[in-house]
Design an enzyme around this catalytic site. Sequence first.
Site, PDB file in Angstrom:
ATOM      1  N   GLY A 104       0.823  -1.217   0.000  1.00 28.52           N
ATOM      2  CA  GLY A 104       0.000   0.000   0.000  1.00 28.52           C
ATOM      3  C   GLY A 104       0.851   1.258   0.000  1.00 28.52           C
ATOM      4  O   GLY A 104       2.044   1.222   0.291  1.00 28.52           O
ATOM      5  N   ARG A 167       0.095  -5.270  -5.225  1.00 30.77           N
ATOM      6  CA  ARG A 167       0.024  -6.410  -4.299  1.00 30.77           C
ATOM      7  C   ARG A 167       0.070  -7.684  -5.136  1.00 30.77           C
ATOM      8  O   ARG A 167      -0.289  -7.689  -6.310  1.00 30.77           O
ATOM      9  CB  ARG A 167      -1.263  -6.343  -3.482  1.00 30.77           C
ATOM     10  N   GLY A 194       4.574  -7.777   4.307  1.00 32.01           N
ATOM     11  CA  GLY A 194       4.493  -8.697   3.167  1.00 32.01           C
ATOM     12  C   GLY A 194       5.708  -8.545   2.265  1.00 32.01           C
ATOM     13  O   GLY A 194       6.338  -9.539   1.863  1.00 32.01           O
ATOM     14  N   THR A 221       5.313   1.117   6.270  1.00 34.56           N
ATOM     15  CA  THR A 221       3.960   0.749   6.654  1.00 34.56           C
ATOM     16  C   THR A 221       3.304   1.882   7.390  1.00 34.56           C
ATOM     17  O   THR A 221       3.812   2.334   8.412  1.00 34.56           O
ATOM     18  CB  THR A 221       3.906  -0.508   7.547  1.00 34.56           C
ATOM     19  N   ASP A 223       0.634   1.599   8.875  1.00 33.30           N
ATOM     20  CA  ASP A 223       0.005   1.020  10.076  1.00 33.30           C
ATOM     21  C   ASP A 223       0.984   0.890  11.248  1.00 33.30           C
ATOM     22  O   ASP A 223       0.563   0.577  12.354  1.00 33.30           O
ATOM     23  CB  ASP A 223      -0.540  -0.383   9.760  1.00 33.30           C
ATOM     24  N   GLY A 267      -5.460   0.909   9.617  1.00 35.63           N
ATOM     25  CA  GLY A 267      -4.946   0.024  10.663  1.00 35.63           C
ATOM     26  C   GLY A 267      -5.630  -1.318  10.533  1.00 35.63           C
ATOM     27  O   GLY A 267      -6.683  -1.550  11.115  1.00 35.63           O
ATOM     28  N   ARG A 379      -3.353   8.557   3.292  1.00 30.61           N
ATOM     29  CA  ARG A 379      -2.254   7.752   2.779  1.00 30.61           C
ATOM     30  C   ARG A 379      -1.553   8.408   1.586  1.00 30.61           C
ATOM     31  O   ARG A 379      -0.397   8.118   1.284  1.00 30.61           O
ATOM     32  CB  ARG A 379      -2.839   6.396   2.363  1.00 30.61           C
TER      33      ARG A 379
HETATM   34  N1  LIG Z   1       5.001 -14.510   2.327  1.00 31.53           N
HETATM   35  C1  LIG Z   1       5.332 -13.855   1.219  1.00 31.53           C
HETATM   36  N2  LIG Z   1       6.287 -14.348   0.390  1.00 31.53           N
HETATM   37  C2  LIG Z   1       6.632 -13.680  -0.721  1.00 31.53           C
HETATM   38  N3  LIG Z   1       6.078 -12.500  -1.092  1.00 31.53           N
HETATM   39  C3  LIG Z   1       5.131 -11.966  -0.327  1.00 31.53           C
HETATM   40  C4  LIG Z   1       4.705 -12.608   0.877  1.00 31.53           C
HETATM   41  N4  LIG Z   1       3.739 -11.838   1.448  1.00 31.53           N
HETATM   42  C5  LIG Z   1       3.578 -10.772   0.627  1.00 31.53           C
HETATM   43  N5  LIG Z   1       4.409 -10.839  -0.432  1.00 31.53           N
HETATM   44  C6  LIG Z   1       4.512  -9.881  -1.527  1.00 31.53           C
HETATM   45  O1  LIG Z   1       4.896  -8.601  -1.033  1.00 31.53           O
HETATM   46  C7  LIG Z   1       4.231  -7.565  -1.752  1.00 31.53           C
HETATM   47  C8  LIG Z   1       3.587  -6.593  -0.814  1.00 31.53           C
HETATM   48  O2  LIG Z   1       2.825  -7.265   0.186  1.00 31.53           O
HETATM   49  P1  LIG Z   1       1.550  -6.601   0.864  1.00 31.53           P
HETATM   50  O3  LIG Z   1       1.115  -7.461   1.971  1.00 31.53           O
HETATM   51  O4  LIG Z   1       0.535  -6.280  -0.198  1.00 31.53           O
HETATM   52  O5  LIG Z   1       2.024  -5.166   1.360  1.00 31.53           O
HETATM   53  P2  LIG Z   1       3.019  -4.746   2.508  1.00 31.53           P
HETATM   54  O6  LIG Z   1       4.372  -5.130   2.095  1.00 31.53           O
HETATM   55  O7  LIG Z   1       2.849  -3.287   2.560  1.00 31.53           O
HETATM   56  O8  LIG Z   1       2.582  -5.445   3.751  1.00 31.53           O
HETATM   57  C9  LIG Z   1       3.247  -8.224  -2.687  1.00 31.53           C
HETATM   58  O9  LIG Z   1       3.772  -8.160  -3.995  1.00 31.53           O
HETATM   59  C10 LIG Z   1       3.155  -9.655  -2.175  1.00 31.53           C
HETATM   60  O10 LIG Z   1       2.935 -10.596  -3.211  1.00 31.53           O
HETATM   61  O1  LIG Z   2      -6.861  -0.726  -0.512  1.00 29.52           O
HETATM   62  P1  LIG Z   2      -5.480  -1.257  -0.350  1.00 29.52           P
HETATM   63  O2  LIG Z   2      -4.506  -0.677  -1.313  1.00 29.52           O
HETATM   64  O3  LIG Z   2      -5.441  -2.739  -0.308  1.00 29.52           O
HETATM   65  O4  LIG Z   2      -4.952  -0.725   1.040  1.00 29.52           O
HETATM   66  C1  LIG Z   2      -5.599  -0.912   2.247  1.00 29.52           C
HETATM   67  C2  LIG Z   2      -4.623  -1.327   3.314  1.00 29.52           C
HETATM   68  O5  LIG Z   2      -3.384  -0.702   3.197  1.00 29.52           O
HETATM   69  C3  LIG Z   2      -2.900  -0.282   4.467  1.00 29.52           C
HETATM   70  O6  LIG Z   2      -2.909   1.105   4.475  1.00 29.52           O
HETATM   71  C4  LIG Z   2      -1.492  -0.693   4.730  1.00 29.52           C
HETATM   72  O7  LIG Z   2      -1.239  -1.904   4.236  1.00 29.52           O
HETATM   73  P2  LIG Z   2       0.241  -2.371   3.889  1.00 29.52           P
HETATM   74  O8  LIG Z   2       1.200  -1.440   4.536  1.00 29.52           O
HETATM   75  O9  LIG Z   2       0.338  -3.713   4.488  1.00 29.52           O
HETATM   76  O10 LIG Z   2       0.365  -2.315   2.433  1.00 29.52           O
HETATM   77  C5  LIG Z   2      -3.886  -0.864   5.465  1.00 29.52           C
HETATM   78  O11 LIG Z   2      -4.063  -0.034   6.554  1.00 29.52           O
HETATM   79  C6  LIG Z   2      -5.116  -1.014   4.653  1.00 29.52           C
HETATM   80  O12 LIG Z   2      -5.926  -2.039   5.125  1.00 29.52           O
HETATM   81 MG   LIG Z   3       1.236  -5.242   5.428  1.00 32.50          MG
END
Ligand SMILES: Nc1ncnc2c1ncn2[C@@H]1O[C@H](COP(=O)(O)OP(=O)(O)O)[C@@H](O)[C@H]1O
Ligand SMILES: O=P(O)(O)OC[C@H]1O[C@](O)(COP(=O)(O)O)[C@@H](O)[C@@H]1O
Ligand SMILES: [Mg+2]
Length: 485
Positions: A104, A167, A194, A221, A223, A267, A379
């Site tokens: 995000g 994502r 992630g 992040t 959050d 969050g 954001r």
């Molecule tokens: N367990 C994992 N192993 C490999 N890649 C992951 C994993 N979890 C998330 N990712 C990748 O990391 C990227 C971002 O993850 P996401 O959860 O959307 O956001 P954030 O990194 O902000 O938490 C995405 O491209 C997702 O496919």
């Molecule tokens: O609509 P999107 O892009 O999935 O984003 C929503 C989510 O992104 C966040 O802002 C932050 O998520 P990440 O930092 O894990 O990407 C969360 O608070 C919210 O639930």
């Molecule tokens: Mg996250």
Amino acid sequence: MGEVTNSQQQKKKIVIGDDGYVLEDVPHLSDYIPNLLTYTNPLQHNPSYSVVKQYFVDEDDTVAEKVVVHKNSPRGLHFRRAGPCQKVYFEPDDVYACIVTCGGLCPGLNTVIREIVCGLHYMYGVSRVMGIDGGYRGFYSKNTIPLTPKVVNDIHKRGGTILGTSRGGHVTKKIVDSIQDRGINQVYIIGGDGTQRGAAVIFEEIRRRGLNVAVAGIPKTIDNDIPVIDKSFGFDSAVEEAQRAISAAHVEATSFENGIGLVKLMGRDSGFIAMYATLASRDVDCCLIPESPFYLEGSGGLFEYIEHRLKDNGHMVIVIAEGAGQELVSESLKSTDPSGNKLLQDVGLWISERIKEHFSKQKKMLINLKYIDPTYMIRAIPSNASDNVYCTLLAQSAVHGAMAGYTGFTVGPVNNRHAYIPFNRIIEKQNKVVITDRMWARLLSSTNQPSFLRTRVDIIKANKDEEPPTQLSDDNLMEKQVLAK
Ligand SMILES: Nc1ncnc2c1ncn2[C@@H]1O[C@H](COP(=O)(O)OP(=O)(O)O)[C@@H](O)[C@H]1O
Ligand SMILES: O=P(O)(O)OC[C@H]1O[C@](O)(COP(=O)(O)O)[C@@H](O)[C@@H]1O
Ligand SMILES: [Mg+2]
């Protein structure tokens, strides 16, 4: 120095010292590539830095994870101190760096990109830096974006990320193939929990192939849900921007009879933005976060509190984190986004409807409720001044680490000192508000809201995944506070 292996077979570099000193070090390229050449750090000849006393970090400098200690405590866990090293493992002309942003949006992404590009260029004389378009999948499905100090000069004044983000799309083999085929030897990965999980897998694959490629993670992040580090960039900016929404809710609430202003903040699993925005504002009468389960009906419930507050004060402001009360809005819990994060129902809308329904059925009180959802507006802002400085330090620390040959690390402040933290530490758990800690108690005493915890069993249940209870709950202060309401 010893290497231990945890259940996921990830190698940890643990150094044991005197009096219970433990260093959880980060991997280094020389751990798996023998006979690497080293070079003098070009900063030694840089007129701005060469005069700084003790500019380079000592190889033995480490940062303590915990700074509150007792007379007889062991010295505890430490991380490698971030910063420029005397020796570097890359010739500037040989460096080909790439930057990717994932997950995000968050205020400050562009500042981090800018400072990586400028840091590499001006501190180390590296000119080949490129951006990966649109997150992890951009490695194998899109063209790259050339990045120079000129291209990135003004980007910190803009929200979002000039590189785009996404994502899902993490296909490790294709990503590492692309890194290898293009001859990239420094990978800067900006993203949340992630993303750092993805970075850890990329690093493991790079190590398995024996490639001379440094992988550096920069935690992003909004959050604030990344553990170990003091706080994440963009969080401060988000809390500041949230004040505008809370103030608007307060104006609306005070302008109508029995006015209720309800603000939803981001969050997903951690309620830090809601908690800090509430503490900063002082206009908030109730803050609801994912870590603190609540209920609506009956004694000690939200409806009862709203009624009291409206009778006493004529208006009220409620802040709710998007992940709060999801167990009450249950249908949502099954679906996930392309990254595997659970998709949430709009709890703000849901709770607005429940409150309106309750008071219209009850016919005792006519309420005026205004619901404000500023989440994406918050954001999308550029980072504030303090986040800009913070992003600069993060970017520079990441650059120094990669140039010094460290890899498989995330950079971040630990007790105000920047440190290199192994990926496994960052991804093994999420940072959450601990509702038996002093900060949540401060919030409860500032809003005077019910804690919604009726018994000690509730407190223990609500914190089942967290640190052991602190002094506060041991002394039963929380229960006293609950009983006093
Ligand atoms: N367990 C994992 N192993 C490999 N890649 C992951 C994993 N979890 C998330 N990712 C990748 O990391 C990227 C971002 O993850 P996401 O959860 O959307 O956001 P954030 O990194 O902000 O938490 C995405 O491209 C997702 O496919
Ligand atoms: O609509 P999107 O892009 O999935 O984003 C929503 C989510 O992104 C966040 O802002 C932050 O998520 P990440 O930092 O894990 O990407 C969360 O608070 C919210 O639930
Ligand atoms: Mg996250």
